[in-house]
Design an enzyme around this catalytic site. Structure first.
Site, mmCIF file in Angstrom:
data_model
loop_
_atom_site.group_PDB
_atom_site.id
_atom_site.type_symbol
_atom_site.label_atom_id
_atom_site.label_comp_id
_atom_site.label_asym_id
_atom_site.label_seq_id
_atom_site.Cartn_x
_atom_site.Cartn_y
_atom_site.Cartn_z
ATOM 1 N N HIS A 14 0.824 -1.220 0.000
ATOM 2 C CA HIS A 14 0.000 0.000 0.000
ATOM 3 C C HIS A 14 0.855 1.266 0.000
ATOM 4 O O HIS A 14 0.362 2.338 0.316
ATOM 5 C CB HIS A 14 -0.961 -0.013 1.202
ATOM 6 C CG HIS A 14 -2.044 -1.051 1.073
ATOM 7 N ND1 HIS A 14 -2.840 -1.454 2.121
ATOM 8 C CD2 HIS A 14 -2.458 -1.773 0.002
ATOM 9 C CE1 HIS A 14 -3.694 -2.383 1.700
ATOM 10 N NE2 HIS A 14 -3.472 -2.598 0.426
ATOM 11 N N SER A 60 -6.711 -8.633 9.329
ATOM 12 C CA SER A 60 -8.031 -9.270 9.334
ATOM 13 C C SER A 60 -8.170 -10.139 8.085
ATOM 14 O O SER A 60 -9.064 -10.971 8.002
ATOM 15 C CB SER A 60 -9.128 -8.217 9.396
ATOM 16 O OG SER A 60 -8.958 -7.279 8.364
#
Ligand code: APR
Length: 251
Positions: free
Chosen positions: A123, A193
């Site tokens: 990212h 997650s």
């Protein structure tokens, strides 16, 4: 917590390890997750109003001010025991001529600060800013910018070199991360997650290619169902144990 014998064996005998980290590993360094960061003055904004190319076009001053404040938080944060353990594991694997790849979804730069040499930043990095006009990028390690948006020598606006909602991930990073997931035989998923693309894809890729999956997370996640070993706990507690096991092999 006890580490299963089979995992100890895998860590000491496995030649190819790929690790993927998410926001959870940086929590112990005081970096709030994106959603937790929407506090104080920023509480009234939706992430979509700050982390999209449209938001930047609409209000570059507000978006760059928000990211610059986050940059300061990241620069003043210190890597924790989890980050340091992964840097130690990288050295241990490389010293014995084995393959170790670290992939992160975090933009805070803490893996590099901890000494990890080869980090795939899926990212991007909040420490690197680039010009939207001429594309020139450089690291920004100093204090807050004087004006918002900051300007390039060419006059263009500068933005953080991070991936915003609706943008493509850096192609080379995705290619390397996919290759690393395909070719490892142990895949560690730490503090993520695992639901947001590409984390879930990388884990599936590794699983389908035959790797053993290890999850380090205090909470179960959707990825737990795929894990061969779920190590419930904080990255800062669990990873130093894995690093120590890895290093023991060298003696
Ligand atoms: N050690 C390990 N795991 C932890 C810890 C800890 N100390 N503390 C929390 N966790 C776990 C949580 O249980 C959760 O499963 O870390 C995970 C964090 O999940 P997310 O906040 O969804 O972070 P992440 O998986 O990195 O999100 C992916 O989504 O918001 C976007 O672009 C953002 O990169 C981010 C992406």
């Amino acid at each position: 917590m006890n580490i299963p014998d089979e995992l100890i064996q895998a860590l000491q005998q496995t030649a190819r390890v790929t690790v993927m980290t998410g926001a959870g590993i940086s929590q112990e360094s005081g970096i709030p997750t994106f959603r937790d960061a929407m506090e104080g003055l920023w509480a009234k904004y939706d992430p979509a109003e700050l982390a999209t190319p449209e938001a930047f076009e609409r209000d570059p001053e507000r978006v760059t001010r928000w990211y610059d404040e986050r940059r300061m938080k990241c620069l003043s944060a210190r890597p924790n025991a989890g980050h340091h353990a992964l840097a130690r594991m990288e050295s241990a694997f490389q010293d014995r001529g084995d393959y170790f790849v670290l992939i992160t979804q975090n933009i805070d730069g803490l893996h590099r600060s901890a000494g990890s040499r080869d980090v795939i930043e899926l990212h991007g990095s909040i420490r690197r800013w680039r010009c939207v006009a001429c594309n020139r990028a450089r690291d920004e390690d100093g204090g807050l910018f004087e004006t918002y948006p900051p300007r390039c020598e060419c006059g263009g606006m500068r933005r953080p070199d991070v991936v915003w909602f609706g943008e493509f991930l850096p192609e080379a990073a995705v290619r390397r991360a996919t290759a690393a997931s395909l070719s490892c035989n142990l895949f560690l998923s730490v503090g993520t997650s695992g639901v947001v693309y590409p984390a879930a894809d990388l884990l599936n890729t590794a699983k389908v290619a035959g790797a053993k999956i290890v999850e380090v997370n205090p909470e179960p996640t959707p990825a737990s169902a795929f894990a061969d070993w779920m190590l419930p706990g904080r990255a800062g507690d669990v990873l130093p144990k894995l690093a120590e096991i890895t290093e023991r092999k060298r003696m």
